[in-house]
Design a protein around this motif. Structure first.
Motif, PDB file in Angstrom:
ATOM      1  N   THR A 211       0.832  -1.205   0.000  1.00 15.60           N
ATOM      2  CA  THR A 211       0.000   0.000   0.000  1.00 15.60           C
ATOM      3  C   THR A 211       0.867   1.255   0.000  1.00 15.60           C
ATOM      4  O   THR A 211       0.664   2.173  -0.797  1.00 15.60           O
ATOM      5  CB  THR A 211      -0.932   0.006   1.218  1.00 15.60           C
ATOM      6  N   ASN A 212       1.852   1.280   0.897  1.00 20.16           N
ATOM      7  CA  ASN A 212       2.731   2.446   0.974  1.00 20.16           C
ATOM      8  C   ASN A 212       3.578   2.602  -0.283  1.00 20.16           C
ATOM      9  O   ASN A 212       3.842   3.724  -0.740  1.00 20.16           O
ATOM     10  CB  ASN A 212       3.628   2.337   2.206  1.00 20.16           C
TER      11      ASN A 212
ATOM     12  N   GLN B 166      -1.866  13.350   2.048  1.00 25.25           N
ATOM     13  CA  GLN B 166      -1.979  11.943   2.419  1.00 25.25           C
ATOM     14  C   GLN B 166      -2.262  11.799   3.908  1.00 25.25           C
ATOM     15  O   GLN B 166      -3.140  11.020   4.315  1.00 25.25           O
ATOM     16  CB  GLN B 166      -0.693  11.199   2.069  1.00 25.25           C
TER      17      GLN B 166
ATOM     18  N   GLU C 294      -5.651  10.064   5.304  1.00 25.85           N
ATOM     19  CA  GLU C 294      -5.562   8.817   6.066  1.00 25.85           C
ATOM     20  C   GLU C 294      -6.037   9.008   7.497  1.00 25.85           C
ATOM     21  O   GLU C 294      -6.609   8.076   8.094  1.00 25.85           O
ATOM     22  CB  GLU C 294      -4.129   8.293   6.024  1.00 25.85           C
ATOM     23  N   GLN C 295      -5.857  10.199   8.063  1.00 27.23           N
ATOM     24  CA  GLN C 295      -6.373  10.471   9.402  1.00 27.23           C
ATOM     25  C   GLN C 295      -7.896  10.437   9.395  1.00 27.23           C
ATOM     26  O   GLN C 295      -8.527   9.917  10.321  1.00 27.23           O
ATOM     27  CB  GLN C 295      -5.877  11.836   9.888  1.00 27.23           C
TER      28      GLN C 295
ATOM     29  N   GLN D  52      -8.906   6.822   9.234  1.00 26.01           N
ATOM     30  CA  GLN D  52      -8.654   6.166  10.516  1.00 26.01           C
ATOM     31  C   GLN D  52      -9.692   6.558  11.561  1.00 26.01           C
ATOM     32  O   GLN D  52     -10.169   5.715  12.338  1.00 26.01           O
ATOM     33  CB  GLN D  52      -7.261   6.522  11.020  1.00 26.01           C
TER      34      GLN D  52
ATOM     35  N   LEU E 124      -5.563   7.022  -2.835  1.00 25.47           N
ATOM     36  CA  LEU E 124      -5.560   6.680  -1.408  1.00 25.47           C
ATOM     37  C   LEU E 124      -6.806   5.888  -1.034  1.00 25.47           C
ATOM     38  O   LEU E 124      -6.731   4.921  -0.271  1.00 25.47           O
ATOM     39  CB  LEU E 124      -5.465   7.956  -0.577  1.00 25.47           C
TER      40      LEU E 124
ATOM     41  N   HIS F 268      -6.695   1.980   0.328  1.00 25.56           N
ATOM     42  CA  HIS F 268      -7.253   1.620   1.636  1.00 25.56           C
ATOM     43  C   HIS F 268      -8.620   0.945   1.514  1.00 25.56           C
ATOM     44  O   HIS F 268      -9.336   0.801   2.513  1.00 25.56           O
ATOM     45  CB  HIS F 268      -7.346   2.864   2.513  1.00 25.56           C
TER      46      HIS F 268
END
Length: 233
Positions: A4-5, A49, A53-54, A57, A81, A85
């Motif tokens: 993923t990264n 990013q 992503e935060q 999450q 992204l 995910h």
């Protein structure tokens, strides 16, 4: 580094035209790349990013929207992204005139003398942006477009909630109108990112004029030489 990264890092480098280009101006986002898909530099893409992503999450409700997209690179990263995910319940919205910037209007005094509307390089068509998404196999039902001038489209935009709002409209009018139309749709815990805050005084003034009109004092965090962001509480 997991797959993923690796995918996200490679995507960012391609979007920035940094695979075989070590020009520090490109890395800092201080130029207009001939081949790249975004003017945004490494720190601002990393911040984008981080914010996205935060949001995922923390399970913040709402979609992603970029107002002012140029070739679509930052929005392509957002869609990438979501794909990386396995997020299928968010949409990436792209708002733009797709014909460059408007001439300054007399009622927006902070834009007086602005000449960005004269730069043909800033006019990227809707078809061209869609083609850029398609090159990355990211043009699908989770990508939607809002074509037209911001003052005509954003107040009526069919967006209910936003988890991330990225502003890259350059001018006072574009920035202020975007905040006026969309800020209330940003969910608590969502992020607001402003690309031109440090570079264009008119953009910075629009941000503070809007915040002052609402009595808001968010903690504005510096990303690099021009970009900032804050989290809506």
């Amino acid at each position: 580094m997991n797959n993923t990264n690796l995918y996200i890092e490679l995507l960012k480098r391609i979007l920035m035209d940094q695979i075989h280009n070590d020009d520090p101006k490109r890395l800092d986002g201080k130029d207009w790349p001939a081949q790249g898909f975004t003017m945004v530099g490494k720190k601002r893409l990393d911040n984008l990013q981080f914010c996205a992503e935060q949001v995922l999450q923390d399970k913040i409700e709402g979609d992603f929207l970029e107002a002012g997209v140029w070739r679509g690179g930052a929005a392509i990263l957002l869609r990438g992204l979501l794909k990386a995910h396995n997020c299928t319940d968010k949409t990436v919205w792209l708002a733009d005139s797709f014909q460059g910037l408007p001439p300054p209007k007399p009622e927006w005094e902070a834009d007086a003398g602005d000449r960005l509307h004269e730069y043909e390089e800033l006019a990227v068509s809707l078809d061209a942006v869609k083609a850029n998404f398609a090159r990355f196999e990211l043009l699908d039902s989770q990508v939607k477009f809002i074509p037209g001038w911001f003052h005509e489209t954003l107040h009526a935009a069919p967006v209910d909630k936003l988890a991330l709002l990225r502003l890259d409209g350059d001018m006072y009018e574009s920035t202020y109108v975007s905040l006026q139309a969309l800020y209330d749709k940003v969910s608590p815990g969502g992020f607001v990112i402003v690309d031109d805050y440090g570079f264009l005084e008119s953009c910075k003034k629009a941000v503070h004029d809007f915040l002052d009109s609402r009595g808001l004092k968010p903690e504005i965090v510096t990303v690099d030489w021009t970009g900032v962001y804050w989290r809506k509480l």
